[in-house]
Design a protein around this motif. Structure first.
Motif, PDB file in Angstrom:
ATOM      1  N   UNK A 136       0.858  -1.185   0.000  1.00 51.19           N
ATOM      2  CA  UNK A 136       0.000   0.000   0.000  1.00 51.19           C
ATOM      3  C   UNK A 136       0.890   1.229   0.000  1.00 51.19           C
ATOM      4  N   UNK A 137       0.368   2.352  -0.462  1.00 52.31           N
ATOM      5  CA  UNK A 137       1.198   3.539  -0.573  1.00 52.31           C
ATOM      6  C   UNK A 137       1.593   4.070   0.803  1.00 52.31           C
ATOM      7  N   UNK A 138       0.739   3.854   1.821  1.00 48.45           N
ATOM      8  CA  UNK A 138       1.020   4.283   3.192  1.00 48.45           C
ATOM      9  C   UNK A 138       0.150   3.472   4.132  1.00 48.45           C
ATOM     10  N   UNK A 139       0.567   3.391   5.388  1.00 47.37           N
ATOM     11  CA  UNK A 139      -0.160   2.559   6.340  1.00 47.37           C
ATOM     12  C   UNK A 139      -1.557   3.091   6.634  1.00 47.37           C
ATOM     13  N   UNK A 156      -3.638   4.149   4.588  1.00 46.91           N
ATOM     14  CA  UNK A 156      -4.581   3.707   3.564  1.00 46.91           C
ATOM     15  C   UNK A 156      -5.255   2.404   3.987  1.00 46.91           C
ATOM     16  N   UNK A 157      -4.561   1.595   4.771  1.00 46.80           N
ATOM     17  CA  UNK A 157      -5.135   0.353   5.277  1.00 46.80           C
ATOM     18  C   UNK A 157      -6.102   0.650   6.411  1.00 46.80           C
ATOM     19  N   UNK A 158      -5.676   1.438   7.382  1.00 46.39           N
ATOM     20  CA  UNK A 158      -6.543   1.781   8.514  1.00 46.39           C
ATOM     21  C   UNK A 158      -5.965   2.970   9.255  1.00 46.39           C
ATOM     22  N   UNK A 159      -6.859   3.705   9.923  1.00 41.39           N
ATOM     23  CA  UNK A 159      -6.433   4.790  10.814  1.00 41.39           C
ATOM     24  C   UNK A 159      -6.660   4.418  12.276  1.00 41.39           C
ATOM     25  N   UNK A 160      -6.861   3.134  12.526  1.00 48.44           N
ATOM     26  CA  UNK A 160      -7.066   2.654  13.885  1.00 48.44           C
ATOM     27  C   UNK A 160      -5.949   1.683  14.236  1.00 48.44           C
ATOM     28  N   UNK A 161      -5.263   1.951  15.337  1.00 49.17           N
ATOM     29  CA  UNK A 161      -4.171   1.072  15.748  1.00 49.17           C
ATOM     30  C   UNK A 161      -4.700  -0.319  16.076  1.00 49.17           C
ATOM     31  N   UNK A 162      -5.883  -0.384  16.687  1.00 50.36           N
ATOM     32  CA  UNK A 162      -6.462  -1.684  17.039  1.00 50.36           C
ATOM     33  C   UNK A 162      -6.768  -2.508  15.787  1.00 50.36           C
ATOM     34  N   UNK A 163      -7.402  -1.877  14.793  1.00 49.46           N
ATOM     35  CA  UNK A 163      -7.734  -2.605  13.573  1.00 49.46           C
ATOM     36  C   UNK A 163      -6.483  -2.973  12.779  1.00 49.46           C
ATOM     37  N   UNK A 208       3.475  -6.951   5.185  1.00 53.01           N
ATOM     38  CA  UNK A 208       2.901  -5.691   4.715  1.00 53.01           C
ATOM     39  C   UNK A 208       4.022  -4.718   4.417  1.00 53.01           C
ATOM     40  N   UNK A 209       3.903  -4.008   3.299  1.00 50.93           N
ATOM     41  CA  UNK A 209       4.908  -3.030   2.884  1.00 50.93           C
ATOM     42  C   UNK A 209       4.207  -1.727   2.527  1.00 50.93           C
ATOM     43  N   UNK A 210       4.753  -0.612   3.020  1.00 51.11           N
ATOM     44  CA  UNK A 210       4.260   0.719   2.650  1.00 51.11           C
ATOM     45  C   UNK A 210       5.246   1.326   1.663  1.00 51.11           C
ATOM     46  N   UNK A 262       5.962   0.967  12.204  1.00 55.44           N
ATOM     47  CA  UNK A 262       4.548   0.911  11.840  1.00 55.44           C
ATOM     48  C   UNK A 262       3.660   1.286  13.030  1.00 55.44           C
ATOM     49  N   UNK A 263       3.974   0.762  14.208  1.00 54.00           N
ATOM     50  CA  UNK A 263       3.170   1.072  15.393  1.00 54.00           C
ATOM     51  C   UNK A 263       3.233   2.553  15.731  1.00 54.00           C
ATOM     52  N   UNK A 264       4.412   3.166  15.558  1.00 53.43           N
ATOM     53  CA  UNK A 264       4.544   4.601  15.819  1.00 53.43           C
ATOM     54  C   UNK A 264       3.693   5.403  14.836  1.00 53.43           C
ATOM     55  N   UNK A 265       3.791   5.047  13.547  1.00 53.80           N
ATOM     56  CA  UNK A 265       3.027   5.773  12.525  1.00 53.80           C
ATOM     57  C   UNK A 265       1.527   5.597  12.722  1.00 53.80           C
TER      58      UNK A 265
END
Length: 305
Positions: free
Chosen positions: A81-84, A86-93, A108-110, A126-129
């Motif tokens: 995906x172009x950025x994380x 785009x997949x979700x804006x929720x850390x839980x999801x 997964x690759x951004x 990824x977790x920080x972003x």
């Protein structure tokens, strides 16, 4: 060994509504270029998953569902995906999404953020972003709610579908009584006070020729929407709407509005009291009086608690 890559692209509802802001094509092109750079590793694009007009607040999207099915079945080894966000804006999801990939042996690759989850450093980044993406969305929600409450306190309508009985004056940004619809609203509220039962009000309103609001559709194939007989829920929605009494609802609070009311607050509250009393009477009678023509299964299932 060949590595099957699935490209995932998403744009929000706002971006999808404006073709100039729709970046699905740009996302796909960027991801395809990234995969091409990795061709010496055996990477190749085998599928593209797109969700146009879907928010990143959850994972309930058709493209995402197809992607997860392919990951579980082993047809996709790497999700690009172009950025994380785009997949979700929720850390839980996002954590749940990565768990599915980990169980299937996928990664997964951004493409624009230079990390992948196959390394410990990539997982940390990824977790920080994702924490910042979730924080950004929460701030937007808080600001929107604060602005809506501020408008309600000032007596301003917060937008949406213009309610039946009113027109919208764009210059003054004000709801104004509709000369062709206001009398119908007053009649419906009077009928609610007189009869109490929503079904009786619905039948009488339809018999008098009152209809739902006619709206213009965005698509040329359907130039007009509405103008239909009222349903049970449609009548109940009218009776429950405080805007007809000159009030603006924000959450559980009511504020005096600057628009002209169609009925007095006493009339509106009397109409609500009438249908509430009728509903309480039905509940006391039990399921013996259920409407066998509309709600076939009413009263058959009870909550275990």
């Amino acid at each position: 060994m060949p590595v099957n890559c699935g490209i995932y692209c998403r744009v929000s509802v706002v971006e999808a509504a404006d073709p100039d802001q729709n970046s699905i094509e740009a996302q796909r092109t960027t991801c395809e270029h990234y995969v091409q750079v990795q061709r010496d590793k055996g990477w190749t694009v085998t599928a593209v998953y797109e969700d146009a007009g879907f928010s990143g607040k959850d994972m309930d999207r058709p493209g995402m569902r197809r992607l997860l099915d392919d990951v579980r079945s082993g047809r996709t080894d790497v999700v690009v995906s172009v950025a994380c966000d785009r997949v979700s804006r929720s850390l839980r999801h996002m954590t749940g999404f990565l768990s599915v990939l980990e169980e299937a042996g996928a990664t997964f690759v951004a493409a624009t953020q230079s990390f992948d989850t196959s390394t410990s450093a990539g997982s940390l980044l990824l977790n920080v972003l994702m924490s910042f993406a979730e924080f950004e969305r929460s701030i937007c929600v808080e600001r929107t709610q604060l602005r809506m409450r501020s408008r309600a306190q000032a007596g301003r309508w917060n937008g949406g579908m213009v309610p039946l009985g009113y027109d919208y004056d764009r210059e003054r940004q004000l709801l104004t009584p509709s000369p062709t619809e206001a009398d119908g609203i007053r009649a419906i509220l009077d009928l609610a006070i007189e009869h109490g039962q929503v079904s009786v009000v619905r039948d009488e309103a339809n018999a008098r020729g009152y209809r739902t609001k006619i709206r213009r559709a965005a698509e040329a194939t359907h130039p007009q929407l509405g103008g239909r007989p009222f349903t049970h829920d449609g009548i109940k929605g009218i009776v429950r709407n405080p805007i007809y009494a000159g009030l603006i609802r924000c959450g559980e609070e009511l504020f005096p509005g600057v628009h002209e009311p169609l009925v007095t607050e006493e009339t509106w509250r009397a109409a609500n009291h009438a249908i509430d009393s009728a509903a309480d009477g039905k509940r006391r009678i039990g399921s013996n009086g259920r409407d066998v023509h509309v709600h076939l299964l009413k009263g058959l299932v009870r909550c275990g608690h």
